[in-house]
Design a protein around this motif. Structure first.
Motif, PDB file in Angstrom:
ATOM      1  N   SER A   1      12.705 -39.761 -31.645  1.00 24.13           N
ATOM      2  CA  SER A   1      11.906 -38.926 -30.750  1.00 24.13           C
ATOM      3  C   SER A   1      10.599 -38.564 -31.457  1.00 24.13           C
ATOM      4  O   SER A   1      10.588 -37.741 -32.379  1.00 24.13           O
ATOM      5  CB  SER A   1      12.672 -37.652 -30.374  1.00 24.13           C
ATOM      6  OG  SER A   1      11.802 -36.718 -29.766  1.00 24.13           O
ATOM      7  N   THR A   2       9.503 -39.168 -31.027  1.00 22.66           N
ATOM      8  CA  THR A   2       8.209 -38.795 -31.614  1.00 22.66           C
ATOM      9  C   THR A   2       7.846 -37.363 -31.203  1.00 22.66           C
ATOM     10  O   THR A   2       7.075 -36.695 -31.896  1.00 22.66           O
ATOM     11  CB  THR A   2       7.098 -39.772 -31.195  1.00 22.66           C
ATOM     12  OG1 THR A   2       7.065 -39.878 -29.766  1.00 22.66           O
ATOM     13  CG2 THR A   2       7.342 -41.152 -31.788  1.00 22.66           C
ATOM     14  N   GLU A   3       8.407 -36.900 -30.105  1.00 20.70           N
ATOM     15  CA  GLU A   3       8.206 -35.502 -29.694  1.00 20.70           C
ATOM     16  C   GLU A   3       8.769 -34.565 -30.766  1.00 20.70           C
ATOM     17  O   GLU A   3       8.133 -33.566 -31.150  1.00 20.70           O
ATOM     18  CB  GLU A   3       8.896 -35.267 -28.350  1.00 20.70           C
ATOM     19  CG  GLU A   3       8.482 -33.990 -27.635  1.00 20.70           C
ATOM     20  CD  GLU A   3       7.007 -34.006 -27.215  1.00 20.70           C
ATOM     21  OE1 GLU A   3       6.330 -33.019 -27.553  1.00 20.70           O
ATOM     22  OE2 GLU A   3       6.555 -34.987 -26.599  1.00 20.70           O
ATOM     23  N   SER A   4       9.978 -34.891 -31.271  1.00 24.14           N
ATOM     24  CA  SER A   4      10.592 -34.064 -32.321  1.00 24.14           C
ATOM     25  C   SER A   4       9.789 -34.140 -33.616  1.00 24.14           C
ATOM     26  O   SER A   4       9.606 -33.129 -34.309  1.00 24.14           O
ATOM     27  CB  SER A   4      12.027 -34.514 -32.575  1.00 24.14           C
ATOM     28  OG  SER A   4      12.827 -34.291 -31.434  1.00 24.14           O
ATOM     29  N   LEU A   5       9.304 -35.342 -33.954  1.00 23.73           N
ATOM     30  CA  LEU A   5       8.493 -35.482 -35.170  1.00 23.73           C
ATOM     31  C   LEU A   5       7.193 -34.684 -35.037  1.00 23.73           C
ATOM     32  O   LEU A   5       6.750 -34.037 -35.993  1.00 23.73           O
ATOM     33  CB  LEU A   5       8.192 -36.963 -35.428  1.00 23.73           C
ATOM     34  CG  LEU A   5       9.389 -37.841 -35.802  1.00 23.73           C
ATOM     35  CD1 LEU A   5       8.958 -39.305 -35.919  1.00 23.73           C
ATOM     36  CD2 LEU A   5      10.018 -37.381 -37.115  1.00 23.73           C
ATOM     37  N   ALA A   6       6.601 -34.720 -33.841  1.00 26.25           N
ATOM     38  CA  ALA A   6       5.360 -33.968 -33.614  1.00 26.25           C
ATOM     39  C   ALA A   6       5.614 -32.465 -33.767  1.00 26.25           C
ATOM     40  O   ALA A   6       4.771 -31.738 -34.328  1.00 26.25           O
ATOM     41  CB  ALA A   6       4.813 -34.283 -32.223  1.00 26.25           C
ATOM     42  N   ALA A   7       6.787 -31.999 -33.302  1.00 25.09           N
ATOM     43  CA  ALA A   7       7.128 -30.579 -33.448  1.00 25.09           C
ATOM     44  C   ALA A   7       7.269 -30.205 -34.918  1.00 25.09           C
ATOM     45  O   ALA A   7       6.831 -29.112 -35.335  1.00 25.09           O
ATOM     46  CB  ALA A   7       8.413 -30.273 -32.688  1.00 25.09           C
ATOM     47  N   MET A   8       7.858 -31.121 -35.723  1.00 24.76           N
ATOM     48  CA  MET A   8       7.968 -30.875 -37.171  1.00 24.76           C
ATOM     49  C   MET A   8       6.574 -30.711 -37.786  1.00 24.76           C
ATOM     50  O   MET A   8       6.336 -29.815 -38.602  1.00 24.76           O
ATOM     51  CB  MET A   8       8.663 -32.056 -37.876  1.00 24.76           C
ATOM     52  CG  MET A   8      10.153 -32.157 -37.709  1.00 24.76           C
ATOM     53  SD  MET A   8      10.735 -33.576 -38.706  1.00 24.76           S
ATOM     54  CE  MET A   8      12.391 -33.726 -38.067  1.00 24.76           C
TER      55      MET A   8
END
Length: 363
Positions: A284-291
Motif C-alpha cells: 500500500s503506497t498509501e500506508s507508506l505515504a502516511a509513514m
C-alpha cells in the motif's frame, strides 16, 4: 488414480500426499503378499470420509516380498513431489513385531532431534505411519495374515527432489519425508511449507539456539548470516509465511527472532499482512505515504511516495530526500510481529534489504 475433487472456493483440483500414496502402495503390496494377486486399482480409507483409489504404476511379486509403486498426483498444487513414483516393499516380519518401517531409496533418515520422530528413524511422519498400520491390520484381518510386516518406502529420485525442500536443513538426510496429516493435498494451501517452518523452529529449539531468523529468501538469509553468524539450522525459510513463524513462536518461543526481507514484503508486514505473497497481499503506497508524512516528510515527498510504482521506488525517493523509509518500515513490521506474538518472551528485530542485499532499514 481417483480425483479427490475440487476445492470449493477456487475450483482447483485436490491431490494426494506422499503418505496417502505410501499407504496405497503398502495395502496393494501386502494384499499380493498374502493372496498372490495385486488389487488394481487399490482403494484406501482416509479421514473426512475420503476413499480414493490408486492405479498401480509398478508391481513385483517375489518369494516372501511384494513391491508396488504409485505415481503421486498433487492435483493443482505446485508440489515438488508431483509425478513422483512412491513405492512400498512389504515383507513378513517377526511375529509380534507389528509394522516396522524402513527408509528405501529416496526416503530420508532423521539425524537431528526436535522432529516428531527419533534420530535414526526413517522420515515417515506419524500420521502416514498410522494410516499404513491401520490398512495393514485391515488386510491381515481380511486375508488371514499376522499384520507383522516390514514396510520399506521409496521415492524415485527422492534424494534429488529433497535438495529442493527443507530436509537437509532439518537434518533429514538421504531423501524426502513421507508427509500428510489427512492424506489430501489442498491446492495452494502451502501446508507442507508451513509444516517445515514449524519443524525448523522445533529443530532450532532442540539444538539450543537462542536466536533464529525468519527470512523471505536466499538474499536475506545471506545478509542475516553475515550480520549475526547464525548457523544454518537457526535460519527459517519463512518465504511469504510471516504469520506461520510468529504464531508458532508464540506457542514455542525462542529468546530472539530476526525478521529479514526485502522492502516490499516487509512493507506489507508493516501494514498488518501476515501472508506476504504477491497474489494475496499488496504493497500500500498509501500506508507508506502516511509513514513519510508522520515522520515529517515534505508534502511533495508524501505525494511522490503515494504515487510510487513499487516500495523500492518509494525507498529511493526517500533516500534522495534523506528520510529513512527503510527504518520506518522495519519499525512497522516489528510492531506487527510483536502484536502477533502477544507478549510471548521473544525479542524481535527487523532487517530490511534492497534487491542487492544492502541493508536499508533496521528496528
Amino acid at each position: 488414480m481417483t480425483e479427490a475433487g475440487r476445492e470449493g472456493s477456487t475450483g482447483l483440483r485436490y491431490g494426494w500426499t506422499t503418505g496417502a500414496c505410501a499407504t496405497a502402495a503398502t495395502t496393494a503390496a501386502y494384499t499380493a503378499l498374502l493372496t498372490g494377486e495385486f488389487p488394481d486399482p487399490v482403494q484406501i480409507d482416509l479421514p473426512h470420509d475420503k476413499h480414493p483409489s490408486f492405479a498401480l504404476a509398478t508391481e513385483r511379486l517375489e518369494d516372501g516380498a511384494a513391491t508396488v509403486g504409485v505415481v503421486k498426483d498433487a492435483g493443482d498444487d505446485p508440489d515438488v513431489t508431483h509425478g513422483a513414483l512412491v513405492s512400498a516393499r512389504v515383507t513378513h516380519g517377526e511375529r509380534g513385531s507389528g509394522v516396522v518401517f524402513r527408509a528405501g531409496e529416496g526416503v530420508g533418515t532423521v539425524t537431528k532431534p526436535g522432529l516428531p520422530l527419533p534420530v535414526g528413524e526413517p522420515a515417515i511422519n506419524p500420521m502416514p505411519r498410522q494410516f499404513v498400520r491401520e490398512h495393514v491390520t485391515a488386510v491381515a484381518a481380511r486375508y488371514g495374515g499376522t499384520g507383522d510386516v516390514v514396510v520399506e518406502v521409496s521415492v524415485e529420485n527422492g534424494a534429488e527432489l529433497a535438495r529442493r525442500t527443507w530436509n537437509p536443513r532439518l537434518g533429514i538426510l538421504g531423501g524426502l519425508s513421507i508427509l500428510g496429516t489427512t492424506g489430501v493435498v489442498v491446492p495452494y494451501s502451502c501446508s507442507s511449507w508451513i509444516d517445515s517452518i514449524r519443524r525448523g523452529i522445533d529443530v532450532a529449539r532442540a539444538a539450543g539456539h537462542l536466536h533464529v531468523a525468519g527470512c523471505t529468501g536466499s538474499t536475506s538469509e545471506r545478509v542475516v548470516t553475515e550480520l549475526y553468524g547464525l548457523p544454518e539450522d537457526a535460519l527459517l525459510d519463512m518465504g511469504d509465511f510471516a504469520g506461520a513463524v510468529l504464531k508458532y513462536l508464540r506457542r514455542h518461543p525462542v529468546p530472539r527472532l530476526t525478521v529479514a526481507g526485502g522492502i516490499g514484503k516487509l512493507a506489507k508486514l508493516a501494514d498488518g499482512h501476515l501472508d506476504l505473497h504477491s497474489g494475496r497481499s499488496q504493497v500500500s503506497t498509501e500506508s507508506l505515504a502516511a509513514m513519510v508524512r508522520d515522520a515529517g516528510g515534505a508534502a511533495e515527498l508524501v505525494e511522490g511516495v503515494r504515487g510510487a510504482n513499487t516500495a523500492l521506488d518509494a525507498l529511493q525517493q526517500c533516500q534522495a530526500a534523506g528520510l529513512p523509509l527503510g527504518d520506518l518500515v522495519a519499525a512497522g513490521a516489528r510492531r506487527t510481529a510483536l502484536g502477533v506474538l502477544r507478549g510471548a518472551p521473544v525479542e524481535v528485530d527487523v532487517v530490511v534489504i534492497d534487491r542487492a542485499g544492502t541493508v536499508v532499514g533496521q528496528a
